[in-house]
Design an enzyme around this catalytic site. Structure first.
Site, PDB file in Angstrom:
ATOM      1  N   GLU A  44     -12.425 -12.175   1.644  1.00 18.94           N
ATOM      2  CA  GLU A  44     -12.844 -11.207   0.626  1.00 18.94           C
ATOM      3  C   GLU A  44     -12.733 -11.749  -0.788  1.00 18.94           C
ATOM      4  O   GLU A  44     -13.569 -11.473  -1.631  1.00 18.94           O
ATOM      5  CB  GLU A  44     -12.023  -9.916   0.748  1.00 18.94           C
ATOM      6  CG  GLU A  44     -12.528  -8.802  -0.123  1.00 18.94           C
ATOM      7  CD  GLU A  44     -11.981  -7.441   0.273  1.00 18.94           C
ATOM      8  OE1 GLU A  44     -11.802  -6.606  -0.621  1.00 18.94           O
ATOM      9  OE2 GLU A  44     -11.738  -7.202   1.472  1.00 18.94           O
ATOM     10  N   ASP A 102     -10.440  -7.874   4.080  1.00 18.91           N
ATOM     11  CA  ASP A 102      -9.412  -6.845   4.283  1.00 18.91           C
ATOM     12  C   ASP A 102      -9.863  -5.854   5.351  1.00 18.91           C
ATOM     13  O   ASP A 102     -11.035  -5.453   5.392  1.00 18.91           O
ATOM     14  CB  ASP A 102      -9.145  -6.101   2.978  1.00 18.91           C
ATOM     15  CG  ASP A 102      -8.432  -6.968   1.948  1.00 18.91           C
ATOM     16  OD1 ASP A 102      -7.908  -8.030   2.325  1.00 18.91           O
ATOM     17  OD2 ASP A 102      -8.420  -6.579   0.762  1.00 18.91           O
ATOM     18  N   TYR A 152      -0.611  -4.867   2.914  1.00 21.72           N
ATOM     19  CA  TYR A 152      -1.855  -4.262   2.433  1.00 21.72           C
ATOM     20  C   TYR A 152      -1.568  -2.875   1.869  1.00 21.72           C
ATOM     21  O   TYR A 152      -0.985  -2.026   2.552  1.00 21.72           O
ATOM     22  CB  TYR A 152      -2.854  -4.169   3.579  1.00 21.72           C
ATOM     23  CG  TYR A 152      -4.227  -3.753   3.146  1.00 21.72           C
ATOM     24  CD1 TYR A 152      -5.004  -4.600   2.367  1.00 21.72           C
ATOM     25  CD2 TYR A 152      -4.747  -2.517   3.497  1.00 21.72           C
ATOM     26  CE1 TYR A 152      -6.264  -4.228   1.947  1.00 21.72           C
ATOM     27  CE2 TYR A 152      -6.012  -2.134   3.086  1.00 21.72           C
ATOM     28  CZ  TYR A 152      -6.767  -2.997   2.308  1.00 21.72           C
ATOM     29  OH  TYR A 152      -8.010  -2.612   1.894  1.00 21.72           O
TER      30      TYR A 152
END
Length: 715
Positions: free
Chosen positions: A8, A106, A318
């Site tokens: 990403e 992600d 995360y």
């Protein structure tokens, strides 16, 4: 065999390549970093996006209602994103002829869509047939290797949900903003940029409703009766409260005071109680944003950005999660052991009891666990980053702590025939609170009193009070309200609030809606109630969730949204002139910054070409206009010389009069002689200019000698 891994962001590609091979070589193409390594006859290229590479755009901009959309490279739509082209070119170049593709963005809806679009449009649609998905919640070597060695298939339901969200946001936001802006242009021949959105507008409506509640609130007087007690062996005065609490009639308050006059207090009961305080639950994104706002005053968006960067650096997990669960698989012992290498963390961890068992909340998230540290200790990070890191880490440690025990003392008193009471609290056992320094601990002194004892009353008094209107939302409480109402997502709510500030609909830490924001909602409700409907927004949120679960189809939801938006646009179209006139009137009212020299209002005006200036509302009769330096803001204070508003601009911020010809900083000039001019011998005068103070020759304009004054000299 050639394998391509799509990440990403560049930092993630660096972490992933380092985890998968010690022989990874960093290379560059058009200043875009990528990594290559070869092991066991397989060549691997690790490439990176920079967030979204593709964006939705109308196929035909001439259409009034923009429903026929397509994905285009972001740099074609947004000229500020030219750098994105190099990333797209790199992915196209190095993915040619690859046999296997790994989607390593992600693991959430946005990340899944970013990787899917990169594969479909940059690598080619066939790449999806040979693509697998890595799922990880931290960028630690261990988790990345595990995710790489045990890949999943791409979740196309997640892809469809992401596509649907972007399409719906485009349908609602772009179309409604366009129609509202056009309505003002049609009605007034003036351009103002107005913005509406699927979640943005219902959110503003919530704030407007609260604003109206506050404005129409009529305070009601009431009285609180307090008794100040002189308790033996206690230094501070103890204050007891009357049993009835709020006394709504003055005569009742006076009667209580009369009954208590000149009398001592009899202790009728003393109760001691212990209450267990369970450890907190781990952070999800919403609770982290709320706590960071309460403790540090950080905006939700700032907290989210810092947490995202801490994750990218590998320090925390995360952040865009709604989970309050910490599964054993994250390795409690391993993380706590690594954290113990920091002496401050280690001191707290050494007090935890094994086996480690976290106190968890009810909320789940199938994609990711609650936010937690990885055990990797940061070396050099900024103060704000360290604050969020420590907040996450101490919270993580504290969830493994023991229950705290709060001891409460409640004493009931009689003064004449009136009943009073007071309470004191102290910690009998700190438990988890010892590990969490961000929680205020109550530790009152308990007076040594018993039933039947008489206490000296210093004074019984009535405090005059008024009922208060509902509290204004702050950014953290608004996010909690949006979550409660099912509006937006954990990832988008902070950004939605930011948009309201950027569009100048709201202002202040305690959120105040200005005239433009309030009139926008009033006007929209008058002509099309659907635009502000949170029920409609919530229904679509549920349907997008249904796509993830396989209960709803993407195309069905998009078609339904098209019908709803078309209906809203028809309502705007049929009332275009009225809407335009009302919105422009509200806009002008909200942009008044002061009085012109002609007596009419000065208005802050946005230029269609960007930037803004101040002009007179009496145009064309009065043609006074004032340009503004880039990034300037107009202040409420006025220039002492000419009466026009002052402005603030530059870095560091400077103040000056709106009128550059005034040349003052709001103070009378000193005309202080500070020396002789080295060029012509005339007096040197200390002067004030638009950009601060300077020294200039009195022989100007024949002699143009000037000298700036350093800040140290000005002080």
């Amino acid at each position: 065999m050639h394998e391509v891994i799509i990440c990403e962001k560049p930092k993630a590609s660096e972490k992933i390549s380092a985890a998968l091979s010690k022989n990874a070589v960093k290379k560059s193409y058009k200043k875009v970093p990528y990594y290559e390594f070869e092991e066991n006859g397989k060549k691997t290229t690790v490439l990176s996006a920079v967030g979204h590479l593709y964006s939705l755009s109308p196929k035909d901009r001439k259409q009034k209602k923009l429903f026929d959309v397509e994905w285009v490279p972001l740099y074609e739509k947004d000229k500020k994103k030219k750098y994105v082209k190099s990333y797209v070119d790199a992915i196209k170049k190095f993915s040619k002829g690859a046999d296997r593709f790994v989607h390593a963005c992600d693991y959430d809806i946005e990340g899944t869509l970013i990787g899917y679009n990169a594969l479909k449009y940059a690598c080619g649609e066939k790449s999806l047939e040979n693509a697998v998905r890595m799922k990880f919640s931290t960028l630690t070597e261990e988790d990345l290797i595990e995710a790489y060695e045990n890949p999943m298939e791409i979740d196309f339901k997640q892809v469809d949900s992401g596509i649907t969200r972007h399409v719906l946001d485009f349908f609602f936001g772009v179309n409604m903003s366009k129609y509202l802006t056009d309505s003002v242009m049609k009605a007034t021949k003036r351009y103002i940029q107005l913005s509406a959105g699927r979640v943005q507008t219902p959110t503003l409506s919530i704030l407007v409703d609260r604003e109206k509640e506050i404005n129409k609130f009529v305070p009601v007087p009431y009285w609180l009766i307090k008794a100040d007690l002189d308790v033996p062996n206690v230094e501070e005065i103890i204050t007891a409260d009357h049993k009835k609490g709020k006394i709504m009639e003055k005569k009742d308050a006076d009667a209580i005071l009369s009954e208590c006059e000149g009398k001592d207090a009899l202790v009728s009961s003393v109760d001691l109680k212990k209450t267990n305080k369970t450890p907190p639950v781990p952070f999800d994104l919403g609770s982290l944003q709320s706590e960071a706002y309460a403790v540090f005053g950080f905006s939700p968006r700032k907290t989210q950005q810092i947490a995202q960067n801490l994750y990218t650096e590998g320090y925390t997990s995360y952040p865009r999660t709604s989970s309050q669960k910490l599964p054993k698989s994250i390795g409690y012992d391993k993380i706590l052991k690594k954290l113990s290498y920091n002496s401050a963390f280690g001191k707290q961890i050494s007090k935890l009891k094994k086996p480690y068992k976290p106190n968890e909340g009810k909320k789940k998230d199938e994609a990711h666990p609650a936010i937690h540290p990885t055990g990797l200790l940061p070396k050099e990070i900024s103060t704000d980053y360290r604050k969020i890191y420590e907040l996450i880490t101490y919270r993580f440690i504290s969830v493994f702590g023991e229950k705290a025990v709060l001891e409460t003392m409640k004493a009931k008193l009689e003064i004449g025939k009136e009943e009073f009471s007071f309470s004191k609290k102290r910690m009998a056992k700190m438990g988890w609170l010892e590990h969490y320094p961000f929680k205020k601990v109550e530790n009152d002194e308990f007076p040594d009193i018993r039933n039947g004892e008489t206490l000296k009353v210093k004074e019984v008094r009535a405090e005059d009070k008024e009922t208060k209107p509902p509290a204004r939302y702050n950014q953290a409480s608004l996010i909690r309200e949006l979550e409660k109402r099912g509006l937006g997502t954990k990832s988008t709510r902070a950004n939605i609030i930011d948009i309201l500030y950027n569009r100048k609909y709201v202002e202040g830490k305690k959120i105040v809606v200005n005239e433009l924001g309030e009139h926008l909602i009033d006007t929209l409700k008058k002509y099309s109630n659907k635009i502000t409907s949170e029920e409609l927004t919530r229904e679509f949120e549920e349907k997008m969730g249904g796509i993830m679960e396989g209960n709803t189809k993407k195309d069905e939801v998009i078609k339904e949204a098209e019908v709803e938006v078309a209906s809203i646009l028809d309502d705007i179209e049929s009332n275009k002139l009225k809407i335009g006139e009302e919105l422009y009137a509200a806009y002008r009212e909200s942009r008044v910054v002061g009085k012109c020299k002609c007596g009419k209002n000065l208005i802050l005006i946005d230029s269609p070409k960007g930037g803004s200036f101040v002009g007179c509302s009496g145009y064309p009769d009065c043609k006074s206009t004032y340009s503004l330096p880039r990034g300037a803001s107009v202040l409420k204070t006025t220039c002492e010389t000419c009466g026009l508003p002052m402005i603030s601009f530059g870095k560091p911020r400077q103040r000056a009069c709106l009128d550059p010809k005034c040349g003052k900083d709001g103070k009378e000039p000193t005309n202080e002689v500070v020396g002789k001019c080295p060029e012509c011998g005339s007096d040197l005068i200390k002067r004030s200019g638009r950009y601060g103070e300077f020294i200039g020759c009195s022989g100007f304009p024949k002699c143009r000698f000037t000298q700036s004054i350093e800040k140290e000299d000005q002080q």
